[in-house]
Motif scaffolding. Structure first.
Motif, mmCIF file in Angstrom:
data_model
loop_
_atom_site.group_PDB
_atom_site.id
_atom_site.type_symbol
_atom_site.label_atom_id
_atom_site.label_comp_id
_atom_site.label_asym_id
_atom_site.label_seq_id
_atom_site.Cartn_x
_atom_site.Cartn_y
_atom_site.Cartn_z
ATOM 1 N N ILE A 74 4.396 8.390 14.214
ATOM 2 C CA ILE A 74 3.033 8.957 13.750
ATOM 3 C C ILE A 74 3.180 10.086 12.996
ATOM 4 N N GLN A 77 6.073 11.191 11.536
ATOM 5 C CA GLN A 77 6.632 10.989 10.484
ATOM 6 C C GLN A 77 5.757 10.387 9.247
ATOM 7 N N VAL A 78 4.893 9.765 9.563
ATOM 8 C CA VAL A 78 4.022 9.086 8.490
ATOM 9 C C VAL A 78 3.090 10.097 8.018
ATOM 10 N N GLN A 105 5.165 12.593 5.930
ATOM 11 C CA GLN A 105 5.441 11.971 4.431
ATOM 12 C C GLN A 105 4.144 11.903 3.554
ATOM 13 N N ALA A 106 2.991 11.750 4.268
ATOM 14 C CA ALA A 106 1.650 11.931 3.327
ATOM 15 C C ALA A 106 1.176 13.112 3.000
ATOM 16 N N PHE A 158 -1.623 2.451 16.334
ATOM 17 C CA PHE A 158 -0.596 2.137 15.666
ATOM 18 C C PHE A 158 0.528 1.165 16.211
ATOM 19 N N PRO A 184 5.710 2.665 13.571
ATOM 20 C CA PRO A 184 4.506 3.204 12.587
ATOM 21 C C PRO A 184 4.846 3.422 11.255
ATOM 22 N N PRO A 185 6.228 4.135 11.021
ATOM 23 C CA PRO A 185 6.431 4.211 9.584
ATOM 24 C C PRO A 185 6.732 2.704 8.947
ATOM 25 N N ARG A 210 2.059 -1.949 8.812
ATOM 26 C CA ARG A 210 1.064 -1.420 7.912
ATOM 27 C C ARG A 210 -0.225 -1.221 8.824
ATOM 28 N N TRP A 243 -2.527 7.348 4.065
ATOM 29 C CA TRP A 243 -1.274 7.154 4.626
ATOM 30 C C TRP A 243 -0.461 6.035 4.336
ATOM 31 N N LYS A 272 -1.478 2.967 4.991
ATOM 32 C CA LYS A 272 -1.739 1.701 6.221
ATOM 33 C C LYS A 272 -3.048 1.142 5.806
#
Length: 413
Positions: free
Chosen positions: A30, A32-33, A36-37, A153, A157-158, A161, A186, A188
């Motif tokens: 989570i 990481q997601v 990256q966002a 999630f 998670p990465p 979707r 994000w 998703k």
């Protein structure tokens, strides 16, 4: 796509600080997601050094993604630079969102949320990544419970979707709306649901496993044949090989949790077949033996189906047809979620496609088969197996918004 999943916001929400409590696989994914966002992300974990170790692993992961050309080198460096750690909950900065991803223990989670509620701003969204515990129970007695929601999630998670956005009894509409908007930003797909046992995916999926186990135990067909029949209907994996991959103990624990939280409803009663596997330590791939036996490369060595039996069973009487029997139960369970007002039909179908990798949503499938056909099949099964497991949902006889009319088609196979 669901109504909620297809909503488009006018502007991308400005990134704010995100904290993740728990630096295990889910918490790290989570984080990481979020990084990256574009969010500054702070990880915190009760074990000394765990958060820093997670940050170092994530930076290595981002570097490998860049090396493979999945993301740009600048993007990887920027996302890694946005990851930080906090010593404990008391030292967390003010955040837009805090996501808890720790052990599935209600009291542990309540302690965390009480500490967060005492230190974070009243408009900070406090979310749990729980897959089985009640958001209402987590929020009980905690200040400003309107900001407490579930953000479930899926692993990893990465890559996955789907995010189930779960409303407890006192969750505020604004908190749920803001979380959906953020999750969508994000990349998703959010689906909204009430805080009920198993939410959408873990509840609706129970019959996928349970029917296969019951049919094997009854001697209708062997495991490989039943798995082949379900793969033939479009599922990526058969239910028995999938439980070996998940872990028989993990799958049984989720099913038992749903059963216990539904007052031991016969629809969710764990099977003696799976309980015996767990008792014998036959947990699946991780032990080299579950429903099937596995070699050193994790390939099943005793999973050859009887293709003639597949042809004979699929399209035959519902009791011995793995596809019809499983789909009837999946459709029934999905409709029950809708008629109870826990989620929309479109969100249920979206959740099962994205969260469980089903080839079609169960309600969409029910329209094709015909809800009248499903009802007749369940009534036939209920006569053969009394006790309540196969009772038809009243939704099969109702005109529900978003469900639509049935076409009366037989199931594929």
């Amino acid at each position: 796509m669901s109504d909620h999943a297809s909503e488009q916001s006018g502007t991308t929400p400005a990134p704010g600080m995100v904290a993740v409590v728990g630096a295990g696989a889910m918490g790290s994914g989570i984080a990481q997601v979020a990084a990256q966002a574009g969010h500054e992300v702070v990880l915190v974990d009760a074990r000394d050094g765990a958060a820093q170790e997670a940050v170092e692993r994530l930076r290595s992961t981002l570097g490998r993604l860049a090396d493979k050309g999945r993301i740009g080198a600048d993007e990887a460096a920027a996302a890694g630079g946005r990851l930080g750690v906090a010593e404990d909950l008391r030292t967390l900065p003010s955040c837009r969102l805090v996501i808890e991803a720790v052990v599935e223990d209600l009291e542990v989670k309540r302690e965390i949320f009480a500490a967060l509620a005492a230190r974070q701003d009243a408009d900070t969204i406090l979310a749990s990544n729980t897959s089985s515990l009640s958001i209402t129970a987590i929020a009980e007695g905690i200040a400003h419970p309107d900001r407490i929601i579930g953000l479930h999630f899926f692993n990893p998670p990465p890559l996955m979707r789907l995010v189930e956005v779960v409303r407890g009894a006192r969750s505020g509409t604004d908190s749920v709306d803001d979380a959906c908007e953020l999750v969508r930003a994000w990349g998703k797909t959010p689906v909204r649901c009430a805080s009920t046992p198993g939410f959408i995916v873990n509840r609706v999926a129970r019959p996928f496993y349970g029917e296969a186990q019951r049919m094997v135990a009854e001697g209708i067909a062997d495991a490989a044949t039943i798995d082949a029949a379900l793969r033939g209907a479009g599922f990526r994996m058969g239910p028995l090989e999938l439980t070996d991959l998940i872990g028989q103990d993990v799958n049984l624990a989720v099913g038992t949790s749903v059963w216990e939280q539904t007052d031991h409803d016969a629809r969710y009663e764990p099977t003696a077949y799976q309980q015996d596997l767990v008792a014998r330590g036959a947990l699946g791939r991780k032990t080299g033996h579950g429903v099937y036996r596995y070699d050193e490369s994790d390939q099943a060595v005793d999973a050859s189906p009887d293709e003639a039996a597949v042809e004979r069973l699929v399209g035959g009487p519902v009791r011995t047809d793995p596809v019809a029997r499983t789909l009837a139960m999946l459709v029934n369970e999905a409709l029950a979620v809708v008629v109870r007002g826990e989620a929309t039909a479109e969100d249920v179908d979206t959740a099962m496609r994205l969260g469980a990798n089903y080839p079609r949503g169960p309600i969409e499938w029910g329209r094709e088969i015909g809800f009248d056909v499903i009802k007749a099949q369940l009534e036939e099964l209920a006569e053969i197996y009394p006790g309540g497991r196969y009772r038809p949902s009243k939704a099969l006889s109702q005109d529900l918004p978003g469900v639509g009319a049935s076409t009366g088609l037989r199931p594929p196979g």
